[in-house]
Design a protein around this motif. Sequence first.
Motif, PDB file in Angstrom:
ATOM      1  N   PRO A   1       0.830  -1.213   0.000  1.00  0.00           N
ATOM      2  CA  PRO A   1       0.000   0.000   0.000  1.00  0.00           C
ATOM      3  C   PRO A   1       0.863   1.260   0.000  1.00  0.00           C
ATOM      4  CG  PRO A   1      -0.736  -1.539   1.690  1.00  0.00           C
ATOM      5  CD  PRO A   1       0.566  -2.069   1.157  1.00  0.00           C
ATOM      6  N   LEU A   2       0.364   2.285  -0.640  1.00  0.00           N
ATOM      7  CA  LEU A   2       1.049   3.576  -0.640  1.00  0.00           C
ATOM      8  C   LEU A   2       0.955   4.198   0.750  1.00  0.00           C
ATOM      9  CD1 LEU A   2      -0.361   4.947  -4.009  1.00  0.00           C
ATOM     10  CD2 LEU A   2       1.920   4.006  -3.602  1.00  0.00           C
ATOM     11  N   PHE A   3       2.001   4.890   1.164  1.00  0.00           N
ATOM     12  CA  PHE A   3       2.014   5.598   2.439  1.00  0.00           C
ATOM     13  C   PHE A   3       1.783   7.078   2.149  1.00  0.00           C
ATOM     14  CE2 PHE A   3       4.161   8.073   5.676  1.00  0.00           C
ATOM     15  CZ  PHE A   3       3.548   7.574   6.812  1.00  0.00           C
ATOM     16  N   ARG A   4       0.958   7.737   2.973  1.00  0.00           N
ATOM     17  CA  ARG A   4       0.568   9.130   2.703  1.00  0.00           C
ATOM     18  C   ARG A   4       0.808  10.027   3.917  1.00  0.00           C
ATOM     19  NH1 ARG A   4      -2.604   9.077  -1.815  1.00  0.00           N
ATOM     20  NH2 ARG A   4      -3.129   6.990  -2.527  1.00  0.00           N
ATOM     21  N   ARG A   5       1.251  11.255   3.647  1.00  0.00           N
ATOM     22  CA  ARG A   5       1.401  12.290   4.663  1.00  0.00           C
ATOM     23  C   ARG A   5       1.237  13.638   3.979  1.00  0.00           C
ATOM     24  NH1 ARG A   5       0.762   9.211   8.109  1.00  0.00           N
ATOM     25  NH2 ARG A   5       1.880   8.908  10.018  1.00  0.00           N
ATOM     26  N   THR A   6       0.890  14.652   4.759  1.00  0.00           N
ATOM     27  CA  THR A   6       0.828  16.027   4.280  1.00  0.00           C
ATOM     28  C   THR A   6       1.908  16.826   4.999  1.00  0.00           C
ATOM     29  OG1 THR A   6      -1.545  15.839   3.845  1.00  0.00           O
ATOM     30  CG2 THR A   6      -0.653  18.071   4.047  1.00  0.00           C
ATOM     31  N   VAL A   7       2.618  17.649   4.255  1.00  0.00           N
ATOM     32  CA  VAL A   7       3.721  18.424   4.818  1.00  0.00           C
ATOM     33  C   VAL A   7       3.183  19.469   5.792  1.00  0.00           C
ATOM     34  CG1 VAL A   7       5.651  19.965   4.283  1.00  0.00           C
ATOM     35  CG2 VAL A   7       5.119  18.051   2.759  1.00  0.00           C
ATOM     36  N   ARG A   8       3.706  19.427   7.003  1.00  0.00           N
ATOM     37  CA  ARG A   8       3.272  20.325   8.081  1.00  0.00           C
ATOM     38  C   ARG A   8       4.119  21.601   8.082  1.00  0.00           C
ATOM     39  NH1 ARG A   8       1.787  16.498  13.018  1.00  0.00           N
ATOM     40  NH2 ARG A   8       2.054  18.501  14.030  1.00  0.00           N
ATOM     41  N   PRO A   9       3.556  22.707   8.544  1.00  0.00           N
ATOM     42  CA  PRO A   9       4.312  23.974   8.565  1.00  0.00           C
ATOM     43  C   PRO A   9       5.634  23.875   9.329  1.00  0.00           C
ATOM     44  CG  PRO A   9       1.992  24.400   8.979  1.00  0.00           C
ATOM     45  CD  PRO A   9       2.162  22.902   8.974  1.00  0.00           C
TER      46      PRO A   9
ATOM     47  N   GLY B   1      10.904   7.103   7.257  1.00  0.00           N
ATOM     48  CA  GLY B   1      10.878   6.223   8.432  1.00  0.00           C
ATOM     49  C   GLY B   1       9.480   5.696   8.702  1.00  0.00           C
ATOM     50  N   TYR B   2       8.482   6.568   8.593  1.00  0.00           N
ATOM     51  CA  TYR B   2       7.098   6.119   8.771  1.00  0.00           C
ATOM     52  C   TYR B   2       6.690   5.142   7.666  1.00  0.00           C
ATOM     53  CZ  TYR B   2       6.236   9.593  12.442  1.00  0.00           C
ATOM     54  OH  TYR B   2       6.255  10.330  13.600  1.00  0.00           O
ATOM     55  N   ALA B   3       7.187   5.373   6.444  1.00  0.00           N
ATOM     56  CA  ALA B   3       6.893   4.447   5.347  1.00  0.00           C
ATOM     57  C   ALA B   3       7.525   3.080   5.620  1.00  0.00           C
ATOM     58  CB  ALA B   3       7.386   5.024   4.022  1.00  0.00           C
ATOM     59  N   THR B   4       8.704   3.073   6.231  1.00  0.00           N
ATOM     60  CA  THR B   4       9.325   1.807   6.624  1.00  0.00           C
ATOM     61  C   THR B   4       8.466   1.101   7.664  1.00  0.00           C
ATOM     62  OG1 THR B   4      11.566   2.560   6.112  1.00  0.00           O
ATOM     63  CG2 THR B   4      11.359   0.749   7.696  1.00  0.00           C
ATOM     64  N   ASP B   5       7.961   1.836   8.644  1.00  0.00           N
ATOM     65  CA  ASP B   5       7.064   1.245   9.645  1.00  0.00           C
ATOM     66  C   ASP B   5       5.838   0.627   8.984  1.00  0.00           C
ATOM     67  OD1 ASP B   5       8.819   2.169  11.591  1.00  0.00           O
ATOM     68  OD2 ASP B   5       7.544   3.853  12.190  1.00  0.00           O
ATOM     69  N   SER B   6       5.273   1.320   7.999  1.00  0.00           N
ATOM     70  CA  SER B   6       4.109   0.805   7.274  1.00  0.00           C
ATOM     71  C   SER B   6       4.459  -0.483   6.530  1.00  0.00           C
ATOM     72  CB  SER B   6       3.611   1.875   6.296  1.00  0.00           C
ATOM     73  OG  SER B   6       2.514   1.415   5.558  1.00  0.00           O
ATOM     74  N   MET B   7       5.628  -0.510   5.897  1.00  0.00           N
ATOM     75  CA  MET B   7       6.087  -1.717   5.207  1.00  0.00           C
ATOM     76  C   MET B   7       6.232  -2.872   6.190  1.00  0.00           C
ATOM     77  SD  MET B   7       9.136  -3.664   4.834  1.00  0.00           S
ATOM     78  CE  MET B   7      10.423  -2.521   5.258  1.00  0.00           C
ATOM     79  N   MET B   8       6.758  -2.582   7.377  1.00  0.00           N
ATOM     80  CA  MET B   8       6.935  -3.633   8.383  1.00  0.00           C
ATOM     81  C   MET B   8       5.580  -4.225   8.790  1.00  0.00           C
ATOM     82  SD  MET B   8      10.040  -2.030  10.670  1.00  0.00           S
ATOM     83  CE  MET B   8      10.017  -3.370  11.876  1.00  0.00           C
ATOM     84  N   ILE B   9       4.581  -3.391   8.947  1.00  0.00           N
ATOM     85  CA  ILE B   9       3.238  -3.869   9.292  1.00  0.00           C
ATOM     86  C   ILE B   9       2.731  -4.801   8.199  1.00  0.00           C
ATOM     87  CG2 ILE B   9       0.826  -3.153   9.540  1.00  0.00           C
ATOM     88  CD1 ILE B   9       1.988  -0.574  10.936  1.00  0.00           C
ATOM     89  N   GLU B  10       2.879  -4.390   6.936  1.00  0.00           N
ATOM     90  CA  GLU B  10       2.362  -5.162   5.799  1.00  0.00           C
ATOM     91  C   GLU B  10       3.090  -6.488   5.586  1.00  0.00           C
ATOM     92  OE1 GLU B  10      -0.352  -4.554   3.998  1.00  0.00           O
ATOM     93  OE2 GLU B  10      -0.735  -2.774   5.216  1.00  0.00           O
ATOM     94  N   THR B  11       4.317  -6.594   6.058  1.00  0.00           N
ATOM     95  CA  THR B  11       5.093  -7.813   5.832  1.00  0.00           C
ATOM     96  C   THR B  11       5.117  -8.745   7.038  1.00  0.00           C
ATOM     97  OG1 THR B  11       7.146  -6.685   6.450  1.00  0.00           O
ATOM     98  CG2 THR B  11       6.580  -6.743   4.091  1.00  0.00           C
ATOM     99  N   GLY B  12       4.364  -8.402   8.091  1.00  0.00           N
ATOM    100  CA  GLY B  12       4.284  -9.270   9.261  1.00  0.00           C
ATOM    101  C   GLY B  12       5.271  -8.932  10.360  1.00  0.00           C
ATOM    102  N   LEU B  13       6.014  -7.848  10.202  1.00  0.00           N
ATOM    103  CA  LEU B  13       6.989  -7.432  11.210  1.00  0.00           C
ATOM    104  C   LEU B  13       6.404  -6.330  12.109  1.00  0.00           C
ATOM    105  CD1 LEU B  13      10.047  -7.335   8.789  1.00  0.00           C
ATOM    106  CD2 LEU B  13       9.560  -9.089  10.504  1.00  0.00           C
ATOM    107  N   HIS B  14       5.134  -6.416  12.388  1.00  0.00           N
ATOM    108  CA  HIS B  14       4.363  -5.418  13.132  1.00  0.00           C
ATOM    109  C   HIS B  14       4.658  -5.477  14.632  1.00  0.00           C
ATOM    110  CE1 HIS B  14       2.073  -8.994  13.944  1.00  0.00           C
ATOM    111  NE2 HIS B  14       1.884  -9.140  12.635  1.00  0.00           N
ATOM    112  N   ALA B  15       3.988  -4.614  15.394  1.00  0.00           N
ATOM    113  CA  ALA B  15       4.216  -4.517  16.847  1.00  0.00           C
ATOM    114  C   ALA B  15       4.002  -5.856  17.548  1.00  0.00           C
ATOM    115  CB  ALA B  15       3.315  -3.445  17.452  1.00  0.00           C
TER     116      ALA B  15
END
Length: 176
Positions: A19-27, A46-60
């Motif tokens: 899945p694509l990871f999404r964020r909006t740039v903050r001021p 780094g957050y996209a890496t965390d998302s990848m870890m969740i999707e591959t079974g390396l979640h919390a």
Amino acid sequence: MSRRTDTPDATAQETTALPLFRRTVRPEWIDYNSHMSEAFYVLVFGYATDSMMIETGLHAGYRESTGCSLYTVESHLRYLRDVAVDAHLVVRTRLLGADAKKLRFVHEMYVVGASDDVPDPADGPVATSELLALHVDQRAGRAVPFPDAVRDRLDGLTEEAPEWAGRSIAEVPALR
């Protein structure tokens, strides 16, 4: 130009296996040059890496039950274009290969027109990151093999490397 995800389009789904990871740039991410500071590219990746870890079974839950996690041991970041405040970011992650204890993957960051758009690869990314990570048993303090189920998932998500992957920083001749 980005494409809306609310229109039926098979190519939008084909752009990534994860899945694509999404964020909006903050001021507060904007620096003295009026664009996103380099530290926040790293944060988003780094957050996209965390998302990848969740999707591959390396979640919390995995980390809690096994004591194992991914540790980044090498990265190469390319800043390709400035990013402005309130820009909608989309990160595409591709797994390039895994062996018993290592995982190589890349992130490509795009700016899209709206928060639910998908990037048009023809537009090119605004930044890229290539990473090498080790699967580490935190209790033992050393790299250990991935469990078979995780390794199978990683293998099933492996894609071709983009043309830019594997590059190093160019040499700069010394001044004489």
